[in-house]
Design a protein around this motif. Structure first.
Motif: not given
Length: 352
Positions: A34-35, A39, A1-2, A30-32
């Motif tokens: 990462e960048r 979003w 997650m960035d 939110t758990s899926s």
């Protein structure tokens, strides 16, 4: 997650679920992600799921369910775009979806809503007017979003006022929501404030002698700045988590917030954005607020320090401070400790 995804979750997590996102959807999304680049698409996909449920209900004439599904879809699409200024085209597509879903939901909400456009400086300020059941004219509270919020996010807050016999007018001001593409953020809210009040005074559903104003985050600056400018046209004012001087908060703001303010204030550089932030200043204005003022803040607000609220409360002639020890930004994590009280406070001051 960035870092930007982590910051969005860390700073605003309770806000999502308080304002209409289900806990299960929030955790799943939110758990899926990462960048940050993913979003908007992820939240838009979730919005489309709820929109499909709404369209299906409309086709089957289950109108109450349709309104609920479409209004919820609008919230998801809104959170897809809320700070996504790195890709303005993708952001705008999500925003159009949020507006479309809320517009289609309005006739089927309980109580229903009406879209109101206000001509302003060659553009329009767009708001949603909802009135309690029964016969008006009604006391009305103007609801002003912040930097990254918009009228599509306010349905759960509107319900608090509507249940207490107060109409709501949730409006996108300059630099916000539907107006952000044509009008930049401004520190002086006298002209937008008068334009909104003039438009409401023409509505037979609204009692122009009983109008209040509520704002959250940057809206918590705009609301008292408006109240200071319009005199006794406003009978009650609520400032929730607003800055006294936004430039004083600049260095502690998340990168996402600074970038969104730069874009929406038309700052070419971060230095110019900081100078624009300095125009959001209540110095010399707080003492002019004639209306009773409720100032709400949290001691654990990492964006706008609670001392800004304390200074506003100290300088306003008739103020009630409510500083919550565990409150985060907007006190979304302790909503039960201020939202019902705020609605009661406004309703009492707008009573006949």
């Amino acid at each position: 997650m960035d870092d930007r995804v982590a910051a969005a979750i860390s700073h605003w997590g309770p806000r999502f679920t308080t304002n209409g996102v289900t806990v299960a959807d929030f955790e799943r999304l939110t758990s899926s992600i990462e960048r940050w680049e993913d979003w908007c698409a992820a939240w838009s996909s979730a919005g489309a799921e709820h929109e499909r449920l709404g369209r299906l209900a409309l086709g089957e004439q289950r109108n109450l369910s349709a309104g609920e599904h479409l209004a919820q879809a609008a919230v998801y699409y809104h959170f897809a775009k809320f700070l996504f200024v790195d890709d303005l085209e993708q952001m705008r597509v999500a925003h159009r979806s949020a507006v479309r879903c809320l517009d289609d939901a309005l006739p089927h909400l309980h109580p229903p809503g009406r879209r109101v456009g206000i001509p302003f400086e060659g553009a329009r300020l767009v708001g949603v007017l909802r009135t309690p059941q029964g016969v008006g004219p009604w006391p009305t509270v103007v609801m002003i979003p912040g930097l990254d919020s918009a009228k599509e996010e306010f349905r759960s807050t509107e319900t608090l006022f509507l249940d207490r016999g107060v109409a709501t007018f949730s409006v996108d001001g300059p630099g916000q929501g539907e107006a952000e593409y044509d009008l930049p953020i401004r520190g002086d809210w006298s002209q937008p404030g008068h334009a909104v009040l003039d438009a409401l005074a023409e509505r037979p559903e609204v009692d122009p002698e009983r109008i209040g104003v509520w704002g959250v985050s940057l809206g918590g600056y705009y609301a008292p700045r408006m109240a200071a400018a319009v005199g006794d046209r406003v009978k009650a004012c609520v400032a929730l988590a607003g800055p006294y001087n936004f430039a004083d908060c600049w260095d502690r703001l998340p990168d996402l917030t600074r970038a969104a303010f730069r874009v929406r204030s038309r700052g070419a550089t971060e230095d110019e954005a900081r100078r624009n932030a300095a125009t959001l200043d209540l110095t010399g204005h707080a003492a002019k607020i004639a209306a009773p003022l409720l100032v709400v803040s949290g001691r654990k607000d990492r964006l706008i320090p609670w001392q800004h609220a304390a200074r506003l409360a100290d300088e306003a002639p008739d103020s009630t401070p409510l500083i919550l020890p565990d409150g985060n930004h907007g006190c979304m994590n302790v909503a039960a400790h201020h939202r019902p009280y705020t609605a009661d406070w406004v309703a009492a001051r707008l009573a006949r």
